[in-house]
Design an enzyme around this catalytic site. Structure first.
Site, PDB file in Angstrom:
ATOM      1  N   ASP A 133       0.843  -1.206   0.000  1.00  0.00           N
ATOM      2  CA  ASP A 133       0.000   0.000   0.000  1.00  0.00           C
ATOM      3  C   ASP A 133       0.875   1.252   0.000  1.00  0.00           C
ATOM      4  O   ASP A 133       0.599   2.228  -0.694  1.00  0.00           O
ATOM      5  CB  ASP A 133      -0.911  -0.020   1.230  1.00  0.00           C
ATOM      6  CG  ASP A 133      -1.666  -1.331   1.345  1.00  0.00           C
ATOM      7  OD1 ASP A 133      -2.690  -1.477   0.665  1.00  0.00           O
ATOM      8  OD2 ASP A 133      -1.204  -2.232   2.078  1.00  0.00           O
ATOM      9  N   HIS A 175      -4.423  -3.599   6.038  1.00  0.00           N
ATOM     10  CA  HIS A 175      -4.160  -3.855   4.622  1.00  0.00           C
ATOM     11  C   HIS A 175      -5.478  -4.255   3.969  1.00  0.00           C
ATOM     12  O   HIS A 175      -5.839  -5.425   3.894  1.00  0.00           O
ATOM     13  CB  HIS A 175      -3.122  -4.954   4.413  1.00  0.00           C
ATOM     14  CG  HIS A 175      -3.093  -5.427   2.986  1.00  0.00           C
ATOM     15  ND1 HIS A 175      -2.683  -4.617   1.950  1.00  0.00           N
ATOM     16  CD2 HIS A 175      -3.466  -6.591   2.418  1.00  0.00           C
ATOM     17  CE1 HIS A 175      -2.812  -5.271   0.812  1.00  0.00           C
ATOM     18  NE2 HIS A 175      -3.284  -6.481   1.065  1.00  0.00           N
TER      19      HIS A 175
HETATM   20  P1  NAX Z   1      -1.387 -18.548  -4.338  1.00  0.00           P
HETATM   21  O1  NAX Z   1      -2.717 -19.177  -4.166  1.00  0.00           O
HETATM   22  O2  NAX Z   1      -0.766 -18.471  -5.677  1.00  0.00           O
HETATM   23  O3  NAX Z   1      -0.335 -19.286  -3.394  1.00  0.00           O
HETATM   24  C1  NAX Z   1      -0.598 -19.561  -2.074  1.00  0.00           C
HETATM   25  C2  NAX Z   1       0.165 -20.811  -1.726  1.00  0.00           C
HETATM   26  O4  NAX Z   1       0.055 -21.024  -0.321  1.00  0.00           O
HETATM   27  C3  NAX Z   1      -0.385 -22.064  -2.386  1.00  0.00           C
HETATM   28  O5  NAX Z   1       0.653 -22.729  -3.067  1.00  0.00           O
HETATM   29  C4  NAX Z   1      -0.947 -22.893  -1.233  1.00  0.00           C
HETATM   30  O6  NAX Z   1      -0.787 -24.275  -1.425  1.00  0.00           O
HETATM   31  C5  NAX Z   1      -0.085 -22.394  -0.086  1.00  0.00           C
HETATM   32  N1  NAX Z   1      -0.689 -22.570   1.240  1.00  0.00           N
HETATM   33  C6  NAX Z   1      -1.990 -22.471   1.601  1.00  0.00           C
HETATM   34  N2  NAX Z   1      -2.141 -22.759   2.891  1.00  0.00           N
HETATM   35  C7  NAX Z   1      -0.913 -23.028   3.371  1.00  0.00           C
HETATM   36  C8  NAX Z   1      -0.441 -23.419   4.653  1.00  0.00           C
HETATM   37  N3  NAX Z   1      -1.279 -23.590   5.676  1.00  0.00           N
HETATM   38  N4  NAX Z   1       0.900 -23.621   4.799  1.00  0.00           N
HETATM   39  C9  NAX Z   1       1.734 -23.490   3.754  1.00  0.00           C
HETATM   40  N5  NAX Z   1       1.330 -23.135   2.517  1.00  0.00           N
HETATM   41  C10 NAX Z   1       0.020 -22.901   2.338  1.00  0.00           C
HETATM   42  O7  NAX Z   1      -1.511 -17.105  -3.663  1.00  0.00           O
HETATM   43  P2  NAX Z   1      -0.551 -15.832  -3.810  1.00  0.00           P
HETATM   44  O8  NAX Z   1      -0.968 -15.039  -4.966  1.00  0.00           O
HETATM   45  O9  NAX Z   1       0.849 -16.295  -3.726  1.00  0.00           O
HETATM   46  O10 NAX Z   1      -0.959 -15.005  -2.512  1.00  0.00           O
HETATM   47  C11 NAX Z   1      -0.670 -15.464  -1.211  1.00  0.00           C
HETATM   48  C12 NAX Z   1      -1.371 -14.615  -0.173  1.00  0.00           C
HETATM   49  O11 NAX Z   1      -0.933 -13.253  -0.230  1.00  0.00           O
HETATM   50  C13 NAX Z   1      -2.886 -14.550  -0.353  1.00  0.00           C
HETATM   51  O12 NAX Z   1      -3.493 -14.714   0.932  1.00  0.00           O
HETATM   52  C14 NAX Z   1      -3.122 -13.147  -0.849  1.00  0.00           C
HETATM   53  O13 NAX Z   1      -4.409 -12.677  -0.516  1.00  0.00           O
HETATM   54  C15 NAX Z   1      -2.041 -12.397  -0.117  1.00  0.00           C
HETATM   55  N6  NAX Z   1      -1.682 -11.060  -0.614  1.00  0.00           N
HETATM   56  C16 NAX Z   1      -1.323 -10.116   0.309  1.00  0.00           C
HETATM   57  C17 NAX Z   1      -0.910  -8.855  -0.045  1.00  0.00           C
HETATM   58  C18 NAX Z   1      -0.496  -7.853   0.988  1.00  0.00           C
HETATM   59  O14 NAX Z   1      -0.194  -6.729   0.614  1.00  0.00           O
HETATM   60  N7  NAX Z   1      -0.475  -8.151   2.287  1.00  0.00           N
HETATM   61  C19 NAX Z   1      -0.893  -8.451  -1.474  1.00  0.00           C
HETATM   62  C20 NAX Z   1      -0.835  -9.583  -2.425  1.00  0.00           C
HETATM   63  C21 NAX Z   1      -1.657 -10.796  -2.045  1.00  0.00           C
HETATM   64  O15 NAX Z   1      -2.982 -10.582  -2.466  1.00  0.00           O
END
Ligand code: NAX
Length: 327
Positions: A161, A189
């Protein structure tokens, strides 16, 4: 040469993981002289573990001189062993028909387990950054689940942000983004975050005076920054990944190596600053030095800013109230 440090990353086979790991391994996060050992966590699911193996093959093929080792894990109790830097990226995304309460509960389960594992096995000075959404509340849950670790070592990512706000200001003023100082983002966020350029300067000049357009601030700037994540999903068909990974690198690098007096934004547990109740995981302007952050205190909060801060605080308190019974 320096002793390698242990960096744990969850969600390592996801899209942010793919944009993040190569930069950590090349030294962009902790310095070009700091070897790292990557301890990568994915869910036990075979597809996820296979995808993680593929990412590790590519990491290997980069032959990074600073990559001193890497491990694949499916259990946080082994993934977080002795970890000094932990990036909690993996989270449960909102599925079709999933209610907000279901989402909070699913993530509460993940972040309670991971907080407990950190409490049990991580380095006692571990620095934790939560990226997985809802980031502030997930960080709050992990912190509450790790009572033996210092609460101040749990942080949430507001840096994306912050960087988005800086770029919008650079575009509006026609000045380089690197020249912008003293920008702050308050709160959660989420689209309720309050990006605040009242104190910002460019070459010593007030950004507010340069822009001199309160209508732009309220009706263009704040909604653009707040809805940027949605705009990227709309355009790309996928949520922001490279910019999120970049913000995670910025957050950890600045926390570990310092900001030289420059303000950055971090989501941190409040100690009552600016009237934010103690323990609420809230975005504040900070400076970093010697591995510690310090909140920029004493900034005047005008009526409009107070309204914005109250709104994002109310949302955050609502999220935290929604998970308190699960902790
Ligand atoms: P993806 O769905 O591409 O990847 C997430 C990965 O996490 C998957 O491979 C899944 O198998 C794994 N996973 C799920 N649960 C798990 C657990 N308990 N232990 C270990 N691994 C686990 O998502 P991606 O685009 O990489 O985003 C990841 C997270 O970042 C999401 O929650 C998303 O909302 C968040 N974001 C946060 C942002 C921020 O500014 N704070 C911005 C970007 C993003 O949207």
């Amino acid at each position: 040469s320096k002793t390698p440090v242990r960096v744990a990353v969850t969600g390592a086979a996801g899209q942010i993981g793919y944009a993040l790991l190569f930069r950590i391994a090349s030294g962009e996060m902790l310095g070009k002289d700091q070897p790292v050992i990557l301890q990568l966590l994915e869910i036990p699911d075979e597809k996820a573990q296979n995808a993680l193996k593929g990412v590790m093959m590519e990491l290997q093929d980069c032959a990074f001189p600073l990559l001193a080792g890497m491990e694949a894990h499916s259990d946080p109790m082994t993934a977080f062993k002795d970890a000094q830097y932990v990036l909690l990226v993996g989270a449960r995304p909102r599925g079709p028909g999933m209610e907000r309460a279901d989402l909070l509960a699913a993530n509460a389960q993940i972040f309670t387990a991971q907080g407990k594992a950190l409490n049990a096995v991580a380095d006692r000075n571990v620095k934790v950054l939560v990226v997985g959404n809802p980031a502030n509340t997930n960080a709050y849950i992990a912190m509450k689940s790790a009572p033996d670790l210092p609460a101040k070592n749990f942080t949430a990512m507001l840096r994306l942000d912050h960087n988005r706000a800086a770029s919008q200001i650079a575009e509006k003023t026609g000045k380089p983004v690197s020249a912008i100082e003293k920008l702050a983002v308050w709160g959660n966020h989420s689209p309720t975050m309050y990006a605040d350029y009242r104190f910002a300067t460019i070459d010593g000049q007030s950004v507010k005076d340069m822009i001199n357009d309160e209508e732009w601030n309220r009706n263009t700037f704040l909604p653009t920054v707040g809805k940027r994540g949605a705009a990227i999903i709309e355009a790309r068909g996928l949520s922001s990944a490279a910019s999120a990974a970049n913000a995670a690198i910025d957050h950890m690098r600045d926390w570990a190596l310092g900001t030289n007096g420059k303000w950055v934004t971090m989501g941190i547990p409040s100690k009552g600053w600016y009237g934010i109740p103690e323990g609420v995981m809230f975005g504040f302007p900070v400076t970093c030095e010697n591995g510690e952050y310090t909140v920029v205190e004493g900034l005047p909060i005008d009526e409009f800013s107070q309204q914005c801060i109250n709104k994002t605080l109310d949302e955050l308190k609502g999220e935290e109230d929604g998970v308190k019974h699960l902790l």
